[in-house]
Write a protein that holds these residues in place. Structure first.
Motif, PDB file in Angstrom:
ATOM      1  N   GLY A   1       0.878  -1.246   0.108  1.00 23.17           N
ATOM      2  CA  GLY A   1       0.043   0.157  -0.028  1.00 23.17           C
ATOM      3  C   GLY A   1       0.762   1.309  -0.239  1.00 23.17           C
ATOM      4  N   GLY A   2       0.214   2.306  -0.026  1.00 25.91           N
ATOM      5  CA  GLY A   2       0.979   3.466  -0.244  1.00 25.91           C
ATOM      6  C   GLY A   2       0.088   4.636  -0.892  1.00 25.91           C
ATOM      7  N   SER A   3       0.655   5.985  -1.184  1.00 24.70           N
ATOM      8  CA  SER A   3      -0.056   7.051  -1.570  1.00 24.70           C
ATOM      9  C   SER A   3       0.292   7.349  -3.189  1.00 24.70           C
ATOM     10  CB  SER A   3       0.344   8.394  -1.142  1.00 24.70           C
ATOM     11  OG  SER A   3       0.020   8.204   0.224  1.00 24.70           O
ATOM     12  N   VAL A   4      -0.633   7.533  -4.020  1.00 26.20           N
ATOM     13  CA  VAL A   4      -0.343   7.697  -5.408  1.00 26.20           C
ATOM     14  C   VAL A   4      -1.492   8.635  -6.084  1.00 26.20           C
ATOM     15  CG1 VAL A   4      -2.059   5.652  -5.927  1.00 26.20           C
ATOM     16  CG2 VAL A   4      -0.119   6.250  -7.544  1.00 26.20           C
ATOM     17  N   GLN A   5      -1.050   9.276  -7.182  1.00 28.56           N
ATOM     18  CA  GLN A   5      -1.989  10.005  -7.689  1.00 28.56           C
ATOM     19  C   GLN A   5      -2.772   9.632  -8.539  1.00 28.56           C
ATOM     20  OE1 GLN A   5       0.507  13.153  -9.665  1.00 28.56           O
ATOM     21  NE2 GLN A   5       0.291  14.501  -7.955  1.00 28.56           N
ATOM     22  N   ALA A   6      -3.913  10.095  -8.804  1.00 25.00           N
ATOM     23  CA  ALA A   6      -5.050   9.461  -9.709  1.00 25.00           C
ATOM     24  C   ALA A   6      -4.421   9.229 -11.063  1.00 25.00           C
ATOM     25  CB  ALA A   6      -6.217  10.659  -9.788  1.00 25.00           C
ATOM     26  N   GLY A   7      -4.748   8.133 -11.474  1.00 30.83           N
ATOM     27  CA  GLY A   7      -4.343   7.627 -12.729  1.00 30.83           C
ATOM     28  C   GLY A   7      -3.204   6.392 -12.555  1.00 30.83           C
ATOM     29  N   GLY A   8      -2.658   6.600 -11.245  1.00 25.97           N
ATOM     30  CA  GLY A   8      -1.374   5.526 -11.162  1.00 25.97           C
ATOM     31  C   GLY A   8      -1.950   4.230 -10.730  1.00 25.97           C
TER      32      GLY A   8
END
Length: 124
Positions: free
Chosen positions: A9-16
């Motif tokens: 898991g983690g943080s990602v921008q939309a579309g990623g």
């Protein structure tokens, strides 16, 4: 004793994209149904995808075409490949193994063994 440990898991921008993993032990992994769930704050738990012992998969409508569930029966690892991520995919993601048959992603909480979860955050 069934043990399930999620990661990825983690943080990602939309579309990623992100790939979640779930290392499983304590049972005959290859013959068992496995399920990915998610739960966002203030929302009900959602069965995202499941895969049975034959490799048959089903998906929630909200992720169909974007997420892919798969398993490695040699390494005893369950995966969830997530693509085209949206902010509404933000949630804690859990892998789970049903205690009984049939394979399902819509049963009540006690129907499953659970991992501890891994967080996914998608920003716009």
């Amino acid at each position: 004793q069934v043990e399930l440990v999620e990661s990825g898991g983690g943080s990602v921008q939309a579309g990623g994209s992100l790939r979640l993993s779930c290392a499983a032990s304590g049972y005959t992994y290859s013959s068992y149904c496995m399920v990915w769930f998610r739960q966002a704050p203030g929302k009900e738990r959602e069965g995202v995808a499941d895969i049975d012992g034959t490799g048959l998969t089903t998906y929630a409508a909200s992720v169909r075409g974007r997420f892919t569930i798969s398993r490695d029966n040699v390494k005893n690892i369950l995966y969830l490949q997530m693509s085209s991520l949206k902010p509404e995919d933000t949630a804690m993601y859990y892998c789970a193994v049903p205690r009984w048959t049939p394979c399902s992603r819509t049963r009540e909480y006690d129907y499953y063994y659970w991992g501890q979860g891994t967080p996914v955050t998608v920003s716009s």
